[in-house]
Motif scaffolding. Structure first.
Motif, PDB file in Angstrom:
ATOM      1  N   PHE A  70      -2.023  -3.757   7.446  1.00  0.00           N
ATOM      2  CA  PHE A  70      -1.083  -5.481   7.041  1.00  0.00           C
ATOM      3  C   PHE A  70      -0.316  -5.021   5.361  1.00  0.00           C
ATOM      4  CE2 PHE A  70      -4.140  -7.073   9.910  1.00  0.00           C
ATOM      5  CZ  PHE A  70      -3.580  -7.896  10.189  1.00  0.00           C
ATOM      6  N   ASP A  71      -0.203  -4.531   5.586  1.00  0.00           N
ATOM      7  CA  ASP A  71       0.420  -3.676   4.494  1.00  0.00           C
ATOM      8  C   ASP A  71       0.014  -4.392   2.690  1.00  0.00           C
ATOM      9  OD1 ASP A  71       1.759  -1.788   5.124  1.00  0.00           O
ATOM     10  OD2 ASP A  71       3.778  -2.995   5.630  1.00  0.00           O
ATOM     11  N   ILE A  72      -1.404  -4.429   2.721  1.00  0.00           N
ATOM     12  CA  ILE A  72      -1.531  -5.582   1.616  1.00  0.00           C
ATOM     13  C   ILE A  72      -2.597  -4.201   0.942  1.00  0.00           C
ATOM     14  CG2 ILE A  72      -3.044  -7.275   0.611  1.00  0.00           C
ATOM     15  CD1 ILE A  72      -2.156  -8.505   3.461  1.00  0.00           C
ATOM     16  N   GLU A  73      -2.369  -4.231  -0.520  1.00  0.00           N
ATOM     17  CA  GLU A  73      -2.653  -2.620  -0.562  1.00  0.00           C
ATOM     18  C   GLU A  73      -2.946  -3.495  -2.030  1.00  0.00           C
ATOM     19  OE1 GLU A  73      -0.302   0.815  -0.182  1.00  0.00           O
ATOM     20  OE2 GLU A  73      -0.543   0.425   1.718  1.00  0.00           O
ATOM     21  N   ARG A  74      -2.037  -4.445  -3.078  1.00  0.00           N
ATOM     22  CA  ARG A  74      -2.231  -4.854  -4.034  1.00  0.00           C
ATOM     23  C   ARG A  74      -3.546  -5.943  -4.240  1.00  0.00           C
ATOM     24  NH1 ARG A  74       2.123  -4.156  -2.774  1.00  0.00           N
ATOM     25  NH2 ARG A  74       2.869  -6.191  -2.299  1.00  0.00           N
ATOM     26  N   VAL A  75      -4.652  -5.369  -4.372  1.00  0.00           N
ATOM     27  CA  VAL A  75      -5.944  -5.746  -4.327  1.00  0.00           C
ATOM     28  C   VAL A  75      -6.047  -6.262  -5.880  1.00  0.00           C
ATOM     29  CG1 VAL A  75      -8.320  -6.773  -3.277  1.00  0.00           C
ATOM     30  CG2 VAL A  75      -6.744  -5.129  -1.922  1.00  0.00           C
ATOM     31  N   TYR A  76      -7.388  -7.342  -6.660  1.00  0.00           N
ATOM     32  CA  TYR A  76      -7.456  -6.675  -7.617  1.00  0.00           C
ATOM     33  C   TYR A  76      -8.814  -8.246  -8.498  1.00  0.00           C
ATOM     34  CZ  TYR A  76      -2.020  -6.004  -7.979  1.00  0.00           C
ATOM     35  OH  TYR A  76      -1.374  -5.227  -8.704  1.00  0.00           O
ATOM     36  N   VAL A  77      -9.008  -8.172  -8.691  1.00  0.00           N
ATOM     37  CA  VAL A  77     -10.634  -9.005  -9.182  1.00  0.00           C
ATOM     38  C   VAL A  77     -10.166  -9.333 -10.600  1.00  0.00           C
ATOM     39  CG1 VAL A  77     -12.287  -6.810 -10.033  1.00  0.00           C
ATOM     40  CG2 VAL A  77     -12.619  -9.087  -9.202  1.00  0.00           C
ATOM     41  N   ASP A  78     -10.585 -10.355 -11.024  1.00  0.00           N
ATOM     42  CA  ASP A  78     -10.602 -11.102 -12.481  1.00  0.00           C
ATOM     43  C   ASP A  78     -12.369 -10.203 -13.586  1.00  0.00           C
ATOM     44  OD1 ASP A  78     -11.643 -13.039 -14.675  1.00  0.00           O
ATOM     45  OD2 ASP A  78     -11.039 -14.579 -13.559  1.00  0.00           O
ATOM     46  N   LEU A  79     -12.151  -9.895 -14.057  1.00  0.00           N
ATOM     47  CA  LEU A  79     -12.657  -8.836 -15.363  1.00  0.00           C
ATOM     48  C   LEU A  79     -13.808 -10.169 -15.690  1.00  0.00           C
ATOM     49  CD1 LEU A  79     -13.576  -6.130 -16.105  1.00  0.00           C
ATOM     50  CD2 LEU A  79     -11.881  -6.751 -17.546  1.00  0.00           C
ATOM     51  N   HIS A  80     -13.641 -10.853 -15.978  1.00  0.00           N
ATOM     52  CA  HIS A  80     -14.457 -12.523 -16.282  1.00  0.00           C
ATOM     53  C   HIS A  80     -15.653 -12.548 -14.939  1.00  0.00           C
ATOM     54  CE1 HIS A  80     -16.190 -14.853 -18.897  1.00  0.00           C
ATOM     55  NE2 HIS A  80     -16.011 -16.430 -18.073  1.00  0.00           N
ATOM     56  N   ALA A  81     -15.220 -12.749 -14.233  1.00  0.00           N
ATOM     57  CA  ALA A  81     -15.578 -13.022 -12.743  1.00  0.00           C
ATOM     58  C   ALA A  81     -16.650 -12.212 -12.786  1.00  0.00           C
ATOM     59  CB  ALA A  81     -14.614 -13.634 -12.102  1.00  0.00           C
ATOM     60  N   LEU A  82     -16.182 -10.720 -12.437  1.00  0.00           N
ATOM     61  CA  LEU A  82     -17.277  -9.316 -12.377  1.00  0.00           C
ATOM     62  C   LEU A  82     -18.570 -10.036 -13.255  1.00  0.00           C
ATOM     63  CD1 LEU A  82     -14.641  -6.703 -11.177  1.00  0.00           C
ATOM     64  CD2 LEU A  82     -16.340  -7.700 -10.053  1.00  0.00           C
ATOM     65  N   GLY A  83     -17.700 -10.345 -14.494  1.00  0.00           N
ATOM     66  CA  GLY A  83     -18.766 -10.263 -15.550  1.00  0.00           C
ATOM     67  C   GLY A  83     -20.178 -11.283 -15.036  1.00  0.00           C
ATOM     68  N   GLN A  84     -19.939 -12.088 -14.886  1.00  0.00           N
ATOM     69  CA  GLN A  84     -20.073 -13.354 -14.626  1.00  0.00           C
ATOM     70  C   GLN A  84     -21.502 -13.433 -13.847  1.00  0.00           C
ATOM     71  OE1 GLN A  84     -16.979 -16.695 -14.222  1.00  0.00           O
ATOM     72  NE2 GLN A  84     -17.754 -17.524 -15.756  1.00  0.00           N
ATOM     73  N   TRP A  85     -21.174 -12.436 -12.404  1.00  0.00           N
ATOM     74  CA  TRP A  85     -21.518 -11.985 -11.366  1.00  0.00           C
ATOM     75  C   TRP A  85     -22.592 -11.176 -11.803  1.00  0.00           C
ATOM     76  CZ3 TRP A  85     -23.090 -15.708  -7.556  1.00  0.00           C
ATOM     77  CH2 TRP A  85     -22.123 -16.728  -7.591  1.00  0.00           C
ATOM     78  N   GLY A  86     -22.437 -10.434 -12.589  1.00  0.00           N
ATOM     79  CA  GLY A  86     -23.204  -8.690 -13.111  1.00  0.00           C
ATOM     80  C   GLY A  86     -22.319  -7.504 -12.371  1.00  0.00           C
ATOM     81  N   LEU A  87     -21.821  -7.536 -11.967  1.00  0.00           N
ATOM     82  CA  LEU A  87     -21.071  -6.483 -11.462  1.00  0.00           C
ATOM     83  C   LEU A  87     -20.083  -6.098 -12.119  1.00  0.00           C
ATOM     84  CD1 LEU A  87     -20.173  -9.062  -8.136  1.00  0.00           C
ATOM     85  CD2 LEU A  87     -22.413  -7.463  -8.413  1.00  0.00           C
ATOM     86  N   LYS A  88     -20.203  -4.550 -11.453  1.00  0.00           N
ATOM     87  CA  LYS A  88     -18.757  -3.685 -11.834  1.00  0.00           C
ATOM     88  C   LYS A  88     -18.254  -3.684 -10.392  1.00  0.00           C
ATOM     89  CE  LYS A  88     -20.955  -2.885 -16.185  1.00  0.00           C
ATOM     90  NZ  LYS A  88     -20.501  -4.062 -16.929  1.00  0.00           N
ATOM     91  N   THR A  89     -17.126  -3.160 -10.696  1.00  0.00           N
ATOM     92  CA  THR A  89     -16.223  -2.268  -9.592  1.00  0.00           C
ATOM     93  C   THR A  89     -16.867  -1.358  -8.262  1.00  0.00           C
ATOM     94  OG1 THR A  89     -14.719  -0.927 -11.113  1.00  0.00           O
ATOM     95  CG2 THR A  89     -13.237  -3.193 -10.866  1.00  0.00           C
TER      96      THR A  89
END
Length: 117
Positions: A70-89
């Motif tokens: 669908f030409d949706i290629e710009r996907v972002y994630v909140d760095l702070h939210a990742l940290g809150q869930w203990g996740l890395k990209t």
């Protein structure tokens, strides 16, 4: 039109995440330039190997694989939210760009419309 979708809800707590994804795909189909930002519990939508079928639902992570169609290629994630869930990209099901608060503010500023759910 430049549309920013902010996915902030738990993927399976209710239908909100699914409805937001459906709306985003419709907008892209009708020519909107769509970007997607995951925040808060929305980052859980990016986890691989979701067992949504046990809940009688479609897997959101599998549906997110269709974004490039669908030409949706710009996907972002909140760095702070990742940290809150203990996740890395690198643990996420698809490649995303992690943004800090300043970068997210700049992202919002360059879009004509913002929808958050």
């Amino acid at each position: 039109m430049r549309l920013l979708i902010i996915a902030a809800s738990d993927p399976y707590a209710d239908q909100q995440a699914q409805e937001l994804l459906d709306a985003m795909l419709v907008a892209a189909t009708f020519g909107a330039e769509v970007s997607l930002l995951f925040q808060d519990a929305g980052v859980l939508q990016l986890l691989p190997e979701q067992s949504a079928d046990r809940l009688g639902r479609r897997s959101l992570s599998r549906q997110l694989d269709a974004l490039p169609l669908f030409d949706i290629e710009r996907v972002y994630v909140d760095l702070h939210a990742l940290g809150q869930w203990g996740l890395k990209t690198y643990q996420l099901a698809r490649p995303v760009m992690a943004l800090d608060n300043q970068e997210m503010a700049a992202l919002v500023a360059v879009h004509d419309q913002v929808i958050r759910a």
